[in-house]
Scaffold this motif. Structure first.
Motif, PDB file in Angstrom:
ATOM      1  N   GLN A  23      46.229  31.195  28.687  1.00  0.00           N
ATOM      2  CA  GLN A  23      45.946  29.836  28.222  1.00  0.00           C
ATOM      3  C   GLN A  23      44.971  29.911  27.040  1.00  0.00           C
ATOM      4  OE1 GLN A  23      47.380  27.048  29.731  1.00  0.00           O
ATOM      5  NE2 GLN A  23      48.579  28.556  30.854  1.00  0.00           N
ATOM      6  N   ILE A  24      45.429  30.490  25.913  1.00  0.00           N
ATOM      7  CA  ILE A  24      44.524  30.757  24.796  1.00  0.00           C
ATOM      8  C   ILE A  24      44.030  29.487  24.109  1.00  0.00           C
ATOM      9  CG2 ILE A  24      45.413  33.068  24.390  1.00  0.00           C
ATOM     10  CD1 ILE A  24      47.071  31.945  22.095  1.00  0.00           C
ATOM     11  N   ASN A  25      44.756  28.400  24.241  1.00  0.00           N
ATOM     12  CA  ASN A  25      44.326  27.155  23.606  1.00  0.00           C
ATOM     13  C   ASN A  25      43.370  26.349  24.470  1.00  0.00           C
ATOM     14  OD1 ASN A  25      45.891  27.609  21.295  1.00  0.00           O
ATOM     15  ND2 ASN A  25      47.702  26.763  22.296  1.00  0.00           N
ATOM     16  N   ASN A 103      30.997  47.034  43.162  1.00  0.00           N
ATOM     17  CA  ASN A 103      30.766  45.927  44.094  1.00  0.00           C
ATOM     18  C   ASN A 103      31.587  44.724  43.631  1.00  0.00           C
ATOM     19  OD1 ASN A 103      29.167  44.255  42.267  1.00  0.00           O
ATOM     20  ND2 ASN A 103      27.466  45.653  42.648  1.00  0.00           N
ATOM     21  N   ILE A 104      31.631  43.690  44.428  1.00  0.00           N
ATOM     22  CA  ILE A 104      32.513  42.556  44.125  1.00  0.00           C
ATOM     23  C   ILE A 104      32.088  41.837  42.843  1.00  0.00           C
ATOM     24  CG2 ILE A 104      31.347  40.862  45.618  1.00  0.00           C
ATOM     25  CD1 ILE A 104      35.171  41.266  45.001  1.00  0.00           C
ATOM     26  N   SER A 105      30.802  41.775  42.564  1.00  0.00           N
ATOM     27  CA  SER A 105      30.350  41.132  41.314  1.00  0.00           C
ATOM     28  C   SER A 105      30.819  41.923  40.100  1.00  0.00           C
ATOM     29  CB  SER A 105      28.831  41.004  41.300  1.00  0.00           C
ATOM     30  OG  SER A 105      28.415  40.141  42.318  1.00  0.00           O
ATOM     31  N   GLU A 106      30.786  43.245  40.197  1.00  0.00           N
ATOM     32  CA  GLU A 106      31.243  44.075  39.090  1.00  0.00           C
ATOM     33  C   GLU A 106      32.744  43.913  38.868  1.00  0.00           C
ATOM     34  OE1 GLU A 106      27.872  47.577  39.453  1.00  0.00           O
ATOM     35  OE2 GLU A 106      29.673  47.692  40.710  1.00  0.00           O
ATOM     36  N   LEU A 107      33.519  43.874  39.929  1.00  0.00           N
ATOM     37  CA  LEU A 107      34.955  43.628  39.783  1.00  0.00           C
ATOM     38  C   LEU A 107      35.221  42.258  39.175  1.00  0.00           C
ATOM     39  CD1 LEU A 107      36.712  45.063  42.957  1.00  0.00           C
ATOM     40  CD2 LEU A 107      37.128  45.696  40.583  1.00  0.00           C
ATOM     41  N   ASN A 108      34.482  41.257  39.623  1.00  0.00           N
ATOM     42  CA  ASN A 108      34.659  39.910  39.069  1.00  0.00           C
ATOM     43  C   ASN A 108      34.343  39.869  37.583  1.00  0.00           C
ATOM     44  OD1 ASN A 108      35.547  38.659  41.394  1.00  0.00           O
ATOM     45  ND2 ASN A 108      33.498  38.074  42.053  1.00  0.00           N
ATOM     46  N   SER A 109      33.470  40.767  37.112  1.00  0.00           N
ATOM     47  CA  SER A 109      33.082  40.748  35.697  1.00  0.00           C
ATOM     48  C   SER A 109      34.225  41.154  34.770  1.00  0.00           C
ATOM     49  CB  SER A 109      31.863  41.655  35.459  1.00  0.00           C
ATOM     50  OG  SER A 109      32.226  43.030  35.446  1.00  0.00           O
ATOM     51  N   ILE A 110      35.291  41.764  35.291  1.00  0.00           N
ATOM     52  CA  ILE A 110      36.418  42.142  34.433  1.00  0.00           C
ATOM     53  C   ILE A 110      37.649  41.263  34.665  1.00  0.00           C
ATOM     54  CG2 ILE A 110      35.611  44.498  34.035  1.00  0.00           C
ATOM     55  CD1 ILE A 110      37.765  45.436  36.076  1.00  0.00           C
ATOM     56  N   ILE A 111      37.515  40.202  35.464  1.00  0.00           N
ATOM     57  CA  ILE A 111      38.617  39.243  35.593  1.00  0.00           C
ATOM     58  C   ILE A 111      38.714  38.464  34.282  1.00  0.00           C
ATOM     59  CG2 ILE A 111      39.400  37.109  36.707  1.00  0.00           C
ATOM     60  CD1 ILE A 111      38.226  38.171  39.320  1.00  0.00           C
ATOM     61  N   GLU A 112      39.911  38.356  33.756  1.00  0.00           N
ATOM     62  CA  GLU A 112      40.147  37.551  32.552  1.00  0.00           C
ATOM     63  C   GLU A 112      40.659  36.190  33.003  1.00  0.00           C
ATOM     64  OE1 GLU A 112      40.038  35.728  29.641  1.00  0.00           O
ATOM     65  OE2 GLU A 112      39.559  37.781  29.047  1.00  0.00           O
ATOM     66  N   TYR A 113      39.767  35.201  32.970  1.00  0.00           N
ATOM     67  CA  TYR A 113      40.096  33.870  33.486  1.00  0.00           C
ATOM     68  C   TYR A 113      41.030  33.090  32.571  1.00  0.00           C
ATOM     69  CZ  TYR A 113      36.710  34.717  37.122  1.00  0.00           C
ATOM     70  OH  TYR A 113      36.046  35.248  38.199  1.00  0.00           O
ATOM     71  N   GLN A 114      41.253  33.584  31.371  1.00  0.00           N
ATOM     72  CA  GLN A 114      42.175  32.941  30.449  1.00  0.00           C
ATOM     73  C   GLN A 114      43.629  33.237  30.817  1.00  0.00           C
ATOM     74  OE1 GLN A 114      42.671  34.687  26.422  1.00  0.00           O
ATOM     75  NE2 GLN A 114      41.828  32.738  25.712  1.00  0.00           N
ATOM     76  N   CYS A 115      43.845  34.305  31.577  1.00  0.00           N
ATOM     77  CA  CYS A 115      45.200  34.785  31.847  1.00  0.00           C
ATOM     78  C   CYS A 115      45.472  34.899  33.342  1.00  0.00           C
ATOM     79  CB  CYS A 115      45.404  36.165  31.213  1.00  0.00           C
ATOM     80  SG  CYS A 115      45.138  36.196  29.436  1.00  0.00           S
ATOM     81  N   TYR A 116      46.742  34.942  33.670  1.00  0.00           N
ATOM     82  CA  TYR A 116      47.164  35.246  35.030  1.00  0.00           C
ATOM     83  C   TYR A 116      48.476  36.003  34.998  1.00  0.00           C
ATOM     84  CZ  TYR A 116      50.035  30.939  34.867  1.00  0.00           C
ATOM     85  OH  TYR A 116      50.928  29.962  34.537  1.00  0.00           O
ATOM     86  N   GLU A 117      48.755  36.650  36.120  1.00  0.00           N
ATOM     87  CA  GLU A 117      49.931  37.507  36.288  1.00  0.00           C
ATOM     88  C   GLU A 117      49.969  38.621  35.259  1.00  0.00           C
ATOM     89  OE1 GLU A 117      53.474  35.131  36.604  1.00  0.00           O
ATOM     90  OE2 GLU A 117      52.694  34.027  38.285  1.00  0.00           O
ATOM     91  N   PRO A 118      48.971  39.439  35.079  1.00  0.00           N
ATOM     92  CA  PRO A 118      47.714  39.540  35.813  1.00  0.00           C
ATOM     93  C   PRO A 118      46.533  38.913  35.068  1.00  0.00           C
ATOM     94  CG  PRO A 118      48.081  41.579  34.633  1.00  0.00           C
ATOM     95  CD  PRO A 118      49.255  40.673  34.319  1.00  0.00           C
ATOM     96  N   SER A 119      45.432  38.760  35.785  1.00  0.00           N
ATOM     97  CA  SER A 119      44.203  38.165  35.255  1.00  0.00           C
ATOM     98  C   SER A 119      43.232  39.257  34.823  1.00  0.00           C
ATOM     99  CB  SER A 119      43.557  37.275  36.322  1.00  0.00           C
ATOM    100  OG  SER A 119      44.426  36.256  36.695  1.00  0.00           O
ATOM    101  N   ILE A 120      43.680  40.059  33.871  1.00  0.00           N
ATOM    102  CA  ILE A 120      42.867  41.167  33.368  1.00  0.00           C
ATOM    103  C   ILE A 120      43.290  41.417  31.921  1.00  0.00           C
ATOM    104  CG2 ILE A 120      44.428  43.011  34.106  1.00  0.00           C
ATOM    105  CD1 ILE A 120      41.858  44.553  35.048  1.00  0.00           C
ATOM    106  N   ASN A 121      42.398  41.921  31.116  1.00  0.00           N
ATOM    107  CA  ASN A 121      42.694  42.241  29.732  1.00  0.00           C
ATOM    108  C   ASN A 121      43.595  43.473  29.717  1.00  0.00           C
ATOM    109  OD1 ASN A 121      42.579  43.421  27.111  1.00  0.00           O
ATOM    110  ND2 ASN A 121      40.684  42.312  26.686  1.00  0.00           N
ATOM    111  N   LEU A 122      44.852  43.292  29.362  1.00  0.00           N
ATOM    112  CA  LEU A 122      45.832  44.379  29.420  1.00  0.00           C
ATOM    113  C   LEU A 122      45.647  45.415  28.316  1.00  0.00           C
ATOM    114  CD1 LEU A 122      49.091  42.460  30.396  1.00  0.00           C
ATOM    115  CD2 LEU A 122      47.638  43.896  31.845  1.00  0.00           C
ATOM    116  N   PHE A 123      44.934  45.081  27.260  1.00  0.00           N
ATOM    117  CA  PHE A 123      44.629  46.078  26.240  1.00  0.00           C
ATOM    118  C   PHE A 123      43.575  47.050  26.766  1.00  0.00           C
ATOM    119  CE2 PHE A 123      42.033  47.559  22.651  1.00  0.00           C
ATOM    120  CZ  PHE A 123      43.004  48.239  21.936  1.00  0.00           C
ATOM    121  N   ILE A 124      42.601  46.537  27.489  1.00  0.00           N
ATOM    122  CA  ILE A 124      41.530  47.364  28.033  1.00  0.00           C
ATOM    123  C   ILE A 124      41.988  48.092  29.292  1.00  0.00           C
ATOM    124  CG2 ILE A 124      39.149  47.365  28.902  1.00  0.00           C
ATOM    125  CD1 ILE A 124      39.464  46.620  25.887  1.00  0.00           C
TER     126      ILE A 124
END
Length: 182
Positions: A23-25, A103-124
């Motif tokens: 959802q880049i816009n 830990n769970i906070s560290e994992l949450n820090s790499i969730i990309e909330y702009q995207c889903y399926e998956p919610s992670i930066n696929l370049f990184i």
């Protein structure tokens, strides 16, 4: 055309059409590329200072394609914790021997909330599995059993929902993405 061939074509086409939705816009990127410094199979999060393996355990970094090859291994929680220790004791990774389950906070820090399926930066983090163990226990027992936090980067198929944390019991099988630093 036989039913088998039609089924195979359908499966191939449906797999090829599966793509991350962003959802880049409407939503700002939470893990933009410039937040990270990539060094092949590892990346450094310049915001948190954490160093991450770009691939899940059991996947192999491919320098030619800049991709994580394979599906990765799944572990129950105790074996996930043991895998990090085993890897460090057997020489570590990229000359570091202090990798651990985040830990769970560290994992949450790499969730990309702009995207889903998956919610992670696929370049990184290319070709990611969806569910990862954290090192964080739930903090209390449910029905006499201890729960463990995990991060789900898949989001929701039916409606827009980015990655999220949840808990389950330690015998479930999930992937691990190792981290180092504080």
């Amino acid at each position: 055309m036989s039913k088998l061939i039609r089924a195979m074509i359908f499966l191939l086409l449906s797999k090829a059409s599966y793509a991350q939705i962003c959802q880049i816009n409407n939503i700002s990127a939470t893990t933009p590329n410039n937040r990270f410094s990539n060094e092949g199979a590892i990346t450094i999060d310049n915001k948190t200072g954490l160093m991450w393996k770009r691939c899940a355990e059991g996947q192999q970094w491919n320098d030619i394609t800049s991709n994580c090859d394979g599906d990765g291994n799944e572990y129950n929680w105790n074996k996930a914790l043991a895998q990090a220790k085993t890897m460090n004791n057997n020489g570590g990774f990229m000359d570091y021997k202090d990798w651990r389950i985040p830990n769970i906070s560290e994992l949450n820090s790499i969730i990309e909330y702009q995207c889903y399926e998956p919610s992670i930066n696929l370049f990184i983090f290319p070709n990611p599995p969806s569910k990862y163990w954290s090192s964080s226990p739930l903090g209390h027992s449910i029905l006499g059993r201890d729960g463990i936090w995990f991060a789900n980067f898949d989001g929701n198929f039916n409606e827009f929902q980015s990655g999220f944390e949840d808990w389950t019991y330690e015998q479930e099988l999930f992937h691990i993405r190792l981290v180092r630093g504080e």
